[in-house]
Write a protein that holds these residues in place. Structure first.
Motif, PDB file in Angstrom:
ATOM      1  N   TRP A 124      59.533 -26.777 -21.177  1.00  0.00           N
ATOM      2  CA  TRP A 124      59.466 -25.466 -20.540  1.00  0.00           C
ATOM      3  C   TRP A 124      60.827 -24.804 -20.583  1.00  0.00           C
ATOM      4  O   TRP A 124      61.861 -25.445 -20.360  1.00  0.00           O
ATOM      5  CB  TRP A 124      59.005 -25.650 -19.100  1.00  0.00           C
ATOM      6  CG  TRP A 124      58.806 -24.421 -18.274  1.00  0.00           C
ATOM      7  CD1 TRP A 124      57.685 -23.647 -18.212  1.00  0.00           C
ATOM      8  CD2 TRP A 124      59.748 -23.844 -17.352  1.00  0.00           C
ATOM      9  NE1 TRP A 124      57.863 -22.624 -17.306  1.00  0.00           N
ATOM     10  CE2 TRP A 124      59.118 -22.717 -16.762  1.00  0.00           C
ATOM     11  CE3 TRP A 124      61.051 -24.163 -16.973  1.00  0.00           C
ATOM     12  CZ2 TRP A 124      59.753 -21.926 -15.807  1.00  0.00           C
ATOM     13  CZ3 TRP A 124      61.687 -23.373 -16.031  1.00  0.00           C
ATOM     14  CH2 TRP A 124      61.036 -22.272 -15.455  1.00  0.00           C
ATOM     15  N   ILE A 125      60.844 -23.511 -20.882  1.00  0.00           N
ATOM     16  CA  ILE A 125      62.060 -22.701 -20.793  1.00  0.00           C
ATOM     17  C   ILE A 125      61.717 -21.431 -20.028  1.00  0.00           C
ATOM     18  O   ILE A 125      60.779 -20.708 -20.376  1.00  0.00           O
ATOM     19  CB  ILE A 125      62.623 -22.340 -22.182  1.00  0.00           C
ATOM     20  CG1 ILE A 125      63.061 -23.602 -22.931  1.00  0.00           C
ATOM     21  CG2 ILE A 125      63.796 -21.368 -22.055  1.00  0.00           C
ATOM     22  CD1 ILE A 125      63.533 -23.343 -24.347  1.00  0.00           C
ATOM     23  N   GLY A 126      62.469 -21.170 -18.977  1.00  0.00           N
ATOM     24  CA  GLY A 126      62.303 -19.948 -18.211  1.00  0.00           C
ATOM     25  C   GLY A 126      63.555 -19.105 -18.290  1.00  0.00           C
ATOM     26  O   GLY A 126      64.655 -19.613 -18.541  1.00  0.00           O
ATOM     27  N   ARG A 127      63.393 -17.796 -18.072  1.00  0.00           N
ATOM     28  CA  ARG A 127      64.556 -16.909 -18.102  1.00  0.00           C
ATOM     29  C   ARG A 127      64.366 -15.807 -17.068  1.00  0.00           C
ATOM     30  O   ARG A 127      63.270 -15.274 -16.900  1.00  0.00           O
ATOM     31  CB  ARG A 127      64.773 -16.340 -19.501  1.00  0.00           C
ATOM     32  CG  ARG A 127      63.595 -15.651 -20.099  1.00  0.00           C
ATOM     33  CD  ARG A 127      63.686 -15.553 -21.616  1.00  0.00           C
ATOM     34  NE  ARG A 127      64.731 -14.684 -22.104  1.00  0.00           N
ATOM     35  CZ  ARG A 127      64.978 -14.485 -23.399  1.00  0.00           C
ATOM     36  NH1 ARG A 127      64.238 -15.098 -24.326  1.00  0.00           N
ATOM     37  NH2 ARG A 127      65.941 -13.690 -23.784  1.00  0.00           N
ATOM     38  N   PRO A 128      65.440 -15.468 -16.357  1.00  0.00           N
ATOM     39  CA  PRO A 128      65.331 -14.525 -15.243  1.00  0.00           C
ATOM     40  C   PRO A 128      65.331 -13.076 -15.707  1.00  0.00           C
ATOM     41  O   PRO A 128      65.864 -12.735 -16.764  1.00  0.00           O
ATOM     42  CB  PRO A 128      66.581 -14.821 -14.427  1.00  0.00           C
ATOM     43  CG  PRO A 128      67.588 -15.228 -15.466  1.00  0.00           C
ATOM     44  CD  PRO A 128      66.805 -15.993 -16.503  1.00  0.00           C
ATOM     45  N   VAL A 129      64.737 -12.208 -14.879  1.00  0.00           N
ATOM     46  CA  VAL A 129      64.757 -10.774 -15.156  1.00  0.00           C
ATOM     47  C   VAL A 129      65.382  -9.975 -14.015  1.00  0.00           C
ATOM     48  O   VAL A 129      65.681  -8.793 -14.179  1.00  0.00           O
ATOM     49  CB  VAL A 129      63.337 -10.235 -15.447  1.00  0.00           C
ATOM     50  CG1 VAL A 129      62.791 -10.820 -16.724  1.00  0.00           C
ATOM     51  CG2 VAL A 129      62.389 -10.494 -14.277  1.00  0.00           C
ATOM     52  N   GLU A 130      65.603 -10.613 -12.862  1.00  0.00           N
ATOM     53  CA  GLU A 130      66.099  -9.862 -11.712  1.00  0.00           C
ATOM     54  C   GLU A 130      67.603  -9.591 -11.826  1.00  0.00           C
ATOM     55  O   GLU A 130      68.345 -10.376 -12.422  1.00  0.00           O
ATOM     56  CB  GLU A 130      65.817 -10.617 -10.410  1.00  0.00           C
ATOM     57  CG  GLU A 130      66.742 -11.799 -10.130  1.00  0.00           C
ATOM     58  CD  GLU A 130      66.374 -13.082 -10.859  1.00  0.00           C
ATOM     59  OE1 GLU A 130      67.164 -14.056 -10.797  1.00  0.00           O
ATOM     60  OE2 GLU A 130      65.296 -13.103 -11.488  1.00  0.00           O
ATOM     61  N   LEU A 131      68.036  -8.473 -11.274  1.00  0.00           N
ATOM     62  CA  LEU A 131      69.463  -8.220 -11.110  1.00  0.00           C
ATOM     63  C   LEU A 131      69.948  -9.138 -10.000  1.00  0.00           C
ATOM     64  O   LEU A 131      69.426  -9.096  -8.882  1.00  0.00           O
ATOM     65  CB  LEU A 131      69.703  -6.757 -10.732  1.00  0.00           C
ATOM     66  CG  LEU A 131      71.162  -6.337 -10.530  1.00  0.00           C
ATOM     67  CD1 LEU A 131      71.919  -6.386 -11.851  1.00  0.00           C
ATOM     68  CD2 LEU A 131      71.238  -4.943  -9.910  1.00  0.00           C
ATOM     69  N   PRO A 132      70.927  -9.998 -10.282  1.00  0.00           N
ATOM     70  CA  PRO A 132      71.336 -10.985  -9.283  1.00  0.00           C
ATOM     71  C   PRO A 132      71.679 -10.344  -7.937  1.00  0.00           C
ATOM     72  O   PRO A 132      72.425  -9.369  -7.864  1.00  0.00           O
ATOM     73  CB  PRO A 132      72.574 -11.636  -9.920  1.00  0.00           C
ATOM     74  CG  PRO A 132      72.352 -11.485 -11.388  1.00  0.00           C
ATOM     75  CD  PRO A 132      71.675 -10.156 -11.544  1.00  0.00           C
ATOM     76  N   GLY A 133      71.074 -10.911  -6.885  1.00  0.00           N
ATOM     77  CA  GLY A 133      71.363 -10.473  -5.530  1.00  0.00           C
ATOM     78  C   GLY A 133      70.691  -9.193  -5.099  1.00  0.00           C
ATOM     79  O   GLY A 133      70.877  -8.755  -3.957  1.00  0.00           O
ATOM     80  N   SER A 134      69.908  -8.557  -5.959  1.00  0.00           N
ATOM     81  CA  SER A 134      69.331  -7.253  -5.621  1.00  0.00           C
ATOM     82  C   SER A 134      68.272  -7.379  -4.529  1.00  0.00           C
ATOM     83  O   SER A 134      67.433  -8.261  -4.554  1.00  0.00           O
ATOM     84  CB  SER A 134      68.735  -6.588  -6.857  1.00  0.00           C
ATOM     85  OG  SER A 134      67.705  -7.372  -7.431  1.00  0.00           O
TER      86      SER A 134
END
Length: 641
Positions: free
Chosen positions: A436-446
């Motif tokens: 499994w590989i995941g990747r984030p989309v959120e702006l950190p800390g938003s």
């Protein structure tokens, strides 16, 4: 296992023989093929589609064909493996290319197509490719019309028919008439359905006496018989075979004839029909055949088989692609029980969710992930040490090496890697055979939630590899002010819709404890609120809970709202390893918790030391690998492994 009349044990239900191609479907509907700008790729070809359709409905199916010794041939083989189709009968042809088909939906029921099949691999199939023991291991073989168009492929199919009959197996004939594949229409006439030909009719008529089931459209029934109308064609076929005949009539459903043919065309067995919007007719017949075989091979009444066939055809007609759009058994049963308020089934979210969830690329019952998707935490360290942010990229590559050292190619290991600093790390991870590989989309800390690179998230996701999972962290508490909750909910709903549109899995990470009190029902309430919006992520990533009751509440909400959810992974929040092990143990009451995705507990020390120049590459890899391995052992201990 099914038994034949000769007492042979049958490990397969059906072997399909013939065409296998890669379909390239134009993604712009209502457009000429000349104007298509992008294509979606899927497996194609009548027998290949049927092997997928029957496997999805629970039959033990196999395919006999040839594919090229190149990327498209490997794609077909790998996709069929994912679908559960037996691929041991597929031959790799080192001299020829895999066939291609280019298609588009120009208007309702009109789909121009180009067959790219010059000296292609599947048309080189010959008698030597038909293994006697393999054929005799199946309760039935399915032969297809196109593969009677060349002497070598004809010989291969006739050998399979002979072997099946000798062993008491059934013979199924999908007439599958494409005039231009017989040289009777030009390259631009791939959609042409009927060209009369005495040569084709004579050959097909010679096949009919050996068949137990014959399936075709009105045009196909006519070409198989040589007669000039449908009723005369049915009578001509019945004159040479007692086989069950199924007449496909598109939107009007089908009629099954299992005895004498009367003068009334409607005098047959008719299954339930399903009025739907006709979007794309290509591949609908193969879906229909899949549904019919699910009943026919399991000795269901013909009316039941016909109903299932009509329903499967309805799914295909209402969606864009061929095999990828065929229903699974769960999906079909849900539709038969509940129907749909949408004539365009592709717009029914409940059905689409079952389709998505029951066609995931692989099962993941265990997930232990090293999270290195942190951005702000690592830039803070780099800034404190006064080193360039570019060094973070190299450090993340070391984290991939550490994960691979622990996983050693075994199932159940994964990583979270970010796009900002992890481009090269992604390339490394792709070579490590991680589950499994995941990747984030959120702006950190938003907070409220914002996406990192663009708020037009769909245009970003379409560029991702198909097996990368979207991860989105949202600081969400059910007691947040309503205006904040509404804004965050809308953002998550937009992300969910984009994920489904582009076909990527979604992990939603909820952290509530940083902005409010955690009670036994806090996270359960948060999860329920998102489910109420129709958001059904593949995974949840949640913070450790303070009680067994909290986990039970969370599980109850998931079970009530999404029986197909992959499960929960636990996040770390930089907790010490000993504290995490206690948190792991606390999840023993919750079988839906499948593992963890932990970062700073594993990499924080190595990051500080390596970025400051006090630790070598190998020492950093060893340090992270050691900490990650200890966590994996701790997790497995809580599961008695």
């Amino acid at each position: 296992m099914a038994q034949s009349g000769s007492g042979l044990e049958r490990r397969l239900d059906v072997i399909a023989i013939g065409r296998s191609s890669v379909d390239l479907y134009g993604q712009q509907s209502g457009s000429r093929l000349e104007d298509i700008a992008s294509f979606a790729k899927s497996v194609g070809g009548c027998p290949t589609n049927i092997s997928v359709g029957t496997a999805r409905l629970g039959l033990r199916s196999a395919l006999v064909t040839r594919v090229g010794d190149e990327q498209m041939g490997r794609f077909i083989r790998e996709q069929l493996d994912r679908e559960g189709v037996n691929t041991s009968g597929i031959v790799t042809d080192k001299e020829r290319l895999t066939a291609l088909v280019l298609l588009s939906v120009e208007s309702e029921g009109v789909s121009p197509m180009i067959f790219v099949r010059t000296d292609c691999a599947d048309m080189a199939l010959d008698e030597d490719d038909i293994d006697e023991d393999f054929v005799k291991s199946s309760a039935a073989v399915l032969v297809s019309g196109t593969h009677f168009s060349k002497p070598n492929t004809e010989a291969a199919q006739r050998k399979a028919i002979r072997l099946a009959r000798e062993s008491g197996g059934k013979v199924i004939f999908d007439i599958d008439y494409r005039p231009n594949l017989w040289g009777l229409a030009g390259h631009a006439e791939g959609f042409e359905r009927y060209v009369k030909s005495d040569r084709v009719s004579a050959l097909m008529k010679s096949v009919l006496p050996d068949c137990d089931l014959i399936v075709g459209t009105e045009e196909e029934i006519m070409i198989a018989s040589g007669a000039d109308n449908v009723l005369a064609s049915l009578k001509a076929i019945r004159a040479v075979t007692p086989a069950t005949i199924v007449l496909k009539r598109g939107a009007m459903g089908c009629i099954v004839y299992d005895g004498p043919i009367s003068d009334d065309l409607e005098d047959g067995i008719i299954g339930q029909g399903f009025p739907i919007e006709v979007y794309n007719v290509l591949g609908a017949g193969d879906a229909f055949m899949s549904g019919f075989l699910r009943g026919w091979l399991k000795d269901e009444p013909h009316a039941t088989s016909a109903t299932w066939a009509n329903a499967c055809g309805a799914f295909a007609v209402s969606r864009l692609l061929c095999a990828p759009e065929y229903p699974t058994w769960d999906e079909l049963q849900f539709f038969l029980r509940n129907g749909s308020k949408f004539k365009a089934l592709r717009k029914d979210e409940a059905i689409n969710h079952i389709h998505w969830a029951t066609n995931r690329r692989k099962e993941i019952p265990l997930l232990m992930a090293l999270a290195i998707d942190h951005r702000s935490q690592l830039t803070d360290i780099a800034d404190e040490l006064k080193v360039s942010h570019s060094k973070i990229n190299a450090f993340k590559r070391l984290a991939v090496a550490a994960c691979a050292r622990v996983s050693q190619g075994r199932e159940g290991y994964g990583m979270l890697i970010d796009e900002r600093f992890g481009r090269e790390a992604f390339f490394d991870a792709a070579k490590k055979n991680l589950t499994w590989i995941g990747r984030p989309v959120e702006l950190p800390g938003s907070r409220p939630l914002r996406f990192e690179f663009s708020q037009d998230i769909g245009s970003q996701l379409v560029e991702w590899p198909v097996d990368h999972c979207i991860k989105c962290l949202c600081f969400y508490h059910p007691d947040d002010p309503e205006h904040l909750k509404k804004e965050q909910q809308q953002k998550l709903r937009t992300l969910f819709e984009a994920a489904r549109k582009v076909g990527r899995e979604l992990l939603v990470e909820i952290i509530a404890g940083k902005h409010g009190k955690l009670d036994d029902d806090t996270i359960a309430r948060a999860v329920q609120e998102l489910y109420d919006l129709g958001i059904k992520p593949d995974w949840w990533k949640l913070e450790p809970q303070h009680s067994a009751q909290a986990w039970k509440n969370i599980e109850a909400v998931i079970a009530e709202n999404d029986e197909y959810c992959r499960g929960i992974v636990l996040l770390g929040l930089e907790a010490p390893a000993a504290e995490l092990e206690k948190a792991f143990a606390a999840t023993a009451v919750a079988s839906s918790v499948k593992g963890f995705a932990v970062g700073r507990t594993i990499f924080a020390h190595a990051a500080q030391q390596w970025l400051s120049g006090q630790m070598s590459d190998e020492a950093a890899i060893s340090d992270m690998a050691g900490r990650f391995e200890e966590l994996t052992k701790a997790w497995l201990r809580t599961r008695g492994r």
